[in-house]
Motif scaffolding. Structure first.
Motif, PDB file in Angstrom:
ATOM      1  N   PRO A  59       1.003  -1.068  -0.253  1.00 18.99           N
ATOM      2  CA  PRO A  59       0.206   0.031  -0.031  1.00 18.99           C
ATOM      3  C   PRO A  59       0.680   0.761   0.028  1.00 18.99           C
ATOM      4  CG  PRO A  59      -0.599  -1.159   1.902  1.00 18.99           C
ATOM      5  CD  PRO A  59       0.492  -2.152   1.048  1.00 18.99           C
ATOM      6  N   ALA A  60       0.403   2.365  -0.378  1.00 17.46           N
ATOM      7  CA  ALA A  60       0.452   3.516  -0.423  1.00 17.46           C
ATOM      8  C   ALA A  60       2.251   3.986   1.102  1.00 17.46           C
ATOM      9  CB  ALA A  60      -0.046   4.456  -1.333  1.00 17.46           C
ATOM     10  N   ASP A  61       1.062   3.783   1.497  1.00 23.35           N
ATOM     11  CA  ASP A  61       0.901   4.318   3.243  1.00 23.35           C
ATOM     12  C   ASP A  61       2.067   3.371   4.267  1.00 23.35           C
ATOM     13  OD1 ASP A  61      -1.263   2.288   3.867  1.00 23.35           O
ATOM     14  OD2 ASP A  61      -2.118   4.240   4.940  1.00 23.35           O
ATOM     15  N   PHE A  62       2.134   2.005   3.116  1.00 23.60           N
ATOM     16  CA  PHE A  62       3.041   1.441   3.756  1.00 23.60           C
ATOM     17  C   PHE A  62       3.965   1.823   5.039  1.00 23.60           C
ATOM     18  CE2 PHE A  62       6.630  -1.648   4.691  1.00 23.60           C
ATOM     19  CZ  PHE A  62       5.212  -3.159   5.021  1.00 23.60           C
ATOM     20  N   GLY A  63       4.818   2.519   5.000  1.00 23.32           N
ATOM     21  CA  GLY A  63       6.212   2.904   4.875  1.00 23.32           C
ATOM     22  C   GLY A  63       6.097   3.829   6.179  1.00 23.32           C
ATOM     23  N   VAL A  64       4.615   4.443   6.292  1.00 23.63           N
ATOM     24  CA  VAL A  64       3.961   5.477   7.629  1.00 23.63           C
ATOM     25  C   VAL A  64       3.629   4.446   8.374  1.00 23.63           C
ATOM     26  CG1 VAL A  64       2.297   7.648   8.075  1.00 23.63           C
ATOM     27  CG2 VAL A  64       4.294   7.494   6.145  1.00 23.63           C
ATOM     28  N   THR A  65       2.629   3.659   7.688  1.00 28.22           N
ATOM     29  CA  THR A  65       1.969   3.044   8.799  1.00 28.22           C
ATOM     30  C   THR A  65       3.013   1.976   9.734  1.00 28.22           C
ATOM     31  OG1 THR A  65       0.360   3.020   7.521  1.00 28.22           O
ATOM     32  CG2 THR A  65       0.363   1.470   8.932  1.00 28.22           C
ATOM     33  N   LEU A  66       4.051   1.683   9.155  1.00 26.09           N
ATOM     34  CA  LEU A  66       4.809   0.717   9.713  1.00 26.09           C
ATOM     35  C   LEU A  66       5.608   1.629  10.085  1.00 26.09           C
ATOM     36  CD1 LEU A  66       6.828  -1.791  10.075  1.00 26.09           C
ATOM     37  CD2 LEU A  66       8.174  -1.073   8.326  1.00 26.09           C
ATOM     38  N   HIS A  67       6.142   2.644  10.397  1.00 23.63           N
ATOM     39  CA  HIS A  67       7.039   3.519  11.479  1.00 23.63           C
ATOM     40  C   HIS A  67       5.937   4.067  12.361  1.00 23.63           C
ATOM     41  CE1 HIS A  67       9.877   6.955  13.109  1.00 23.63           C
ATOM     42  NE2 HIS A  67       8.718   7.913  12.662  1.00 23.63           N
TER      43      HIS A  67
END
Length: 82
Positions: A59-67
């Motif tokens: 998903p496009a927001d994967f990095g933000v969500t993971l962080h």
């Protein structure tokens, strides 16, 4: 060189990360050991298969969500059970 050491170094051989002396010793062992040659063959086949695998789309927001989750986890009280 023994079989266990040879198998341990197959990745380094493939990546060109061995000293000339170690590579020569490993290749000499491979010439005389059918079992290790088979292991090298299988390793190469596995690498070929992996090279053809498409990485999953994220998903496009994967990095933000993971962080965000990592930050939450790092600040969570380890004594509190959820």
């Amino acid at each position: 060189m023994r079989c266990a050491k040879t198998r341990e170094l197959l990745s380094d051989l493939h990546n060109g990360e061995l000293s000339k002396r170690t590579e020569q010793s490993l290749r000499l062992h491979l010439r005389g050991c059918a079992s290790c040659r088979r292991e090298q063959q299988e390793y190469g086949e596995m690498l070929d298969l992996m090279a053809n695998v498409e990485p999953p789309s994220l998903p496009a927001d994967f990095g933000v969500t993971l962080h965000q989750r990592l930050v939450e986890e790092s600040t969570r009280d380890p004594d509190v059970k959820e």
